[in-house]
Design a protein around this motif. Structure first.
Motif, mmCIF file in Angstrom:
data_model
loop_
_atom_site.group_PDB
_atom_site.id
_atom_site.type_symbol
_atom_site.label_atom_id
_atom_site.label_comp_id
_atom_site.label_asym_id
_atom_site.label_seq_id
_atom_site.Cartn_x
_atom_site.Cartn_y
_atom_site.Cartn_z
ATOM 1 N N GLN A 65 2.043 8.701 -5.648
ATOM 2 C CA GLN A 65 1.561 7.320 -6.010
ATOM 3 C C GLN A 65 2.233 7.058 -7.041
ATOM 4 N N ASP A 87 6.241 -0.760 -6.279
ATOM 5 C CA ASP A 87 5.309 -1.379 -4.745
ATOM 6 C C ASP A 87 5.296 -2.877 -4.940
ATOM 7 N N PRO A 123 0.787 -1.427 0.109
ATOM 8 C CA PRO A 123 0.014 -0.144 -0.157
ATOM 9 C C PRO A 123 0.852 1.148 0.139
#
Length: 194
Positions: free
Chosen positions: A145, A152, A120
């Motif tokens: 992001q 990620d 996350p």
């Protein structure tokens, strides 16, 4: 006897290999003092490779910088202050293109093991910009992001975050070309400590 000498010679060769190899991990013990650097393209936010560096034991993790602004040629070196050792070094050229000099190379993105479930996105407060100079260029709005989304799914990043979940994630923007620099030549470095 020849086989014994050959095996001894090979053992010496492998023992003399530097930890600046092409693999992302240099396979030290899990408790070793390590820093993971992941390179993400500035414009496309594509993961391009990385390096796991091992240091002498040290308490804390502070990144300091030695910055020489480019009149024509300059450079930036990031130091792991507590270990008194280099994390990154690269040239910066006015109206030209510098290059990363340390680490000498990064492991290719394809050499990194991946995980199925992406990590996350950490809170914005968990990211820390590496301010190497008061005039260092960073975008007014950083797309955390997209940068995080590039890395990620990496197993090594998951391991680092699990071993040190409260550590800040450092972001360093390497701009080897300045003046009329080309952002297509720039890269983010995501730096995490185990």
């Amino acid at each position: 006897m020849k086989n014994l000498l050959l095996m001894a010679g090979m053992a010496l060769f492998f023992a003399s290999c530097s930890d600046d190899s092409e693999s992302p991990s240099n396979n030290e013990t899990p408790s070793a003092n390590k820093v993971l650097m992941l390179k993400v393209d500035f414009e496309t936010n594509v993961f391009e490779g990385g390096k796991e560096l091992t240091f002498e034991d040290a308490d804390g993790f502070t990144i300091t910088a030695d910055y020489n602004p480019p009149g024509d040629f300059g450079d930036v070196t990031l130091m792991y202050e507590e270990a008194n050792d280099t994390i990154f070094s690269g040239g910066i050229v006015w109206l030209g293109l510098g290059e990363m000099t340390y680490p000498e190379s990064l492991a290719d993105d394809s050499t990194f093991a991946t995980i199925t479930n992406a990590l996350p996105l950490p809170a914005t407060e968990d990211f820390e910009i590496v301010e190497y100079d008061e005039y260092a260029y960073y975008p007014d709005e950083i797309d955390y992001q997209s940068i995080w989304g590039a890395v990620d799914n990496l197993q090594l990043l998951k391991d680092y975050r699990e071993s040190n979940p409260d550590a800040n994630i450092r972001l360093f923007l390497y701009t080897p070309s300045v003046g009329e620099g080309n952002p297509a030549e720039w890269d983010w470095f995501v730096i995490v400590k185990n």
